[in-house]
Design a protein around this motif. Structure first.
Motif, mmCIF file in Angstrom:
data_model
loop_
_atom_site.group_PDB
_atom_site.id
_atom_site.type_symbol
_atom_site.label_atom_id
_atom_site.label_comp_id
_atom_site.label_asym_id
_atom_site.label_seq_id
_atom_site.Cartn_x
_atom_site.Cartn_y
_atom_site.Cartn_z
ATOM 1 N N LEU A 148 -9.018 3.670 -8.351
ATOM 2 C CA LEU A 148 -7.952 3.116 -7.507
ATOM 3 C C LEU A 148 -7.371 1.813 -8.064
ATOM 4 C CD1 LEU A 148 -6.288 3.431 -4.910
ATOM 5 C CD2 LEU A 148 -8.098 2.162 -3.708
ATOM 6 N N HIS A 181 -8.208 7.555 -1.208
ATOM 7 C CA HIS A 181 -7.993 7.995 -2.588
ATOM 8 C C HIS A 181 -9.123 8.924 -3.021
ATOM 9 C CE1 HIS A 181 -7.251 7.617 -6.945
ATOM 10 N NE2 HIS A 181 -6.010 7.306 -6.577
ATOM 11 N N ALA A 195 0.846 -1.196 0.000
ATOM 12 C CA ALA A 195 0.000 0.000 0.000
ATOM 13 C C ALA A 195 0.878 1.240 0.000
ATOM 14 C CB ALA A 195 -0.891 0.003 1.239
ATOM 15 N N ASP A 199 -3.710 5.524 -0.553
ATOM 16 C CA ASP A 199 -4.647 4.528 -1.068
ATOM 17 C C ASP A 199 -5.974 4.473 -0.312
ATOM 18 O OD1 ASP A 199 -2.824 3.790 -3.036
ATOM 19 O OD2 ASP A 199 -2.031 2.109 -1.858
ATOM 20 N N VAL A 236 -3.343 1.661 -8.617
ATOM 21 C CA VAL A 236 -2.458 0.766 -7.859
ATOM 22 C C VAL A 236 -1.671 -0.126 -8.812
ATOM 23 C CG1 VAL A 236 -2.399 -1.180 -6.237
ATOM 24 C CG2 VAL A 236 -3.821 0.811 -5.739
#
Length: 192
Positions: free
Chosen positions: A167, A161, A154, A158, A171
């Motif tokens: 997201l 967000h 992470a 995150d 990521v």
């Protein structure tokens, strides 16, 4: 990419995972014990239900969007809140996630039965989740081996967000290996 499951890691659904509860989801691991299993919350599923409708006294402390997030398919009638604190202090009504990663060092769960006023000046960000994701002992490890999940580290932004629905791609895109290419996988491969 993370080595093993740990508190603070992210589970990112692979394109092969088509379960509607987890399709393109990003799950933050909140608890992991090899004997008892794993618990986490889906970070990128905002609902249409405003916090004001369900927990109005907490609305002013929630980081936008001010809605409940669908934390997972387990106990969807209960709420779980995550909040960040600005320093190493542990305010009353907040419990730190014990994680080996600095990305979630200031992250913890909130006691939603506590008066919001005691946390009002103590937290910097907060989200409320309806339900959670849970796996029995060994179940998540088996799903990872079967190719349902990527396990990644992470980053501090995150959990809160600003655009939760982006997201999953964000990521994956930041990974330093072939996972970065997965971010471009079409929503519907048949339309490609």
């Amino acid at each position: 990419m993370a080595e093993g499951i740990y508190v603070g890691a992210l589970l990112v659904a692979t394109p092969l995972l088509d379960d509607p509860n987890f399709r393109r989801s990003v799950v933050l691991i909140l608890e992991h014990d090899e004997d008892r299993g794993t618990l986490g919350v889906v970070l990128n599923r905002p609902s249409d239900i405003s916090v004001t409708q369900v927990l109005p006294s907490w609305d002013s402390l929630v980081t936008g969007p001010s809605v409940l997030f669908q934390g997972g398919p387990v106990q969807t009638d209960s709420a779980l809140a995550l909040a960040a604190v600005p320093s190493g202090e542990e305010p009353l009504g907040w419990r730190r996630l014990h994680s080996p990663t600095p990305a979630v060092a200031r992250l913890g769960t909130v006691d939603l039965d506590a008066p919001p006023e005691i946390l009002a000046g103590e937290i910097t960000q907060m989200r409320i989740f309806a339900g959670y994701a849970g796996w029995s002992a060994g179940q998540l490890e088996a799903e990872i081996r079967q190719g349902a999940w990527y396990l990644v580290d992470a980053e501090p932004g995150d959990t809160f967000h600003s655009d939760p629905e982006s997201l999953w791609r964000a990521v994956l895109r930041r990974q330093r290996n072939e996972l970065a290419f997965v971010a471009t996988f079409p929503d519907d491969p048949n339309m490609n």
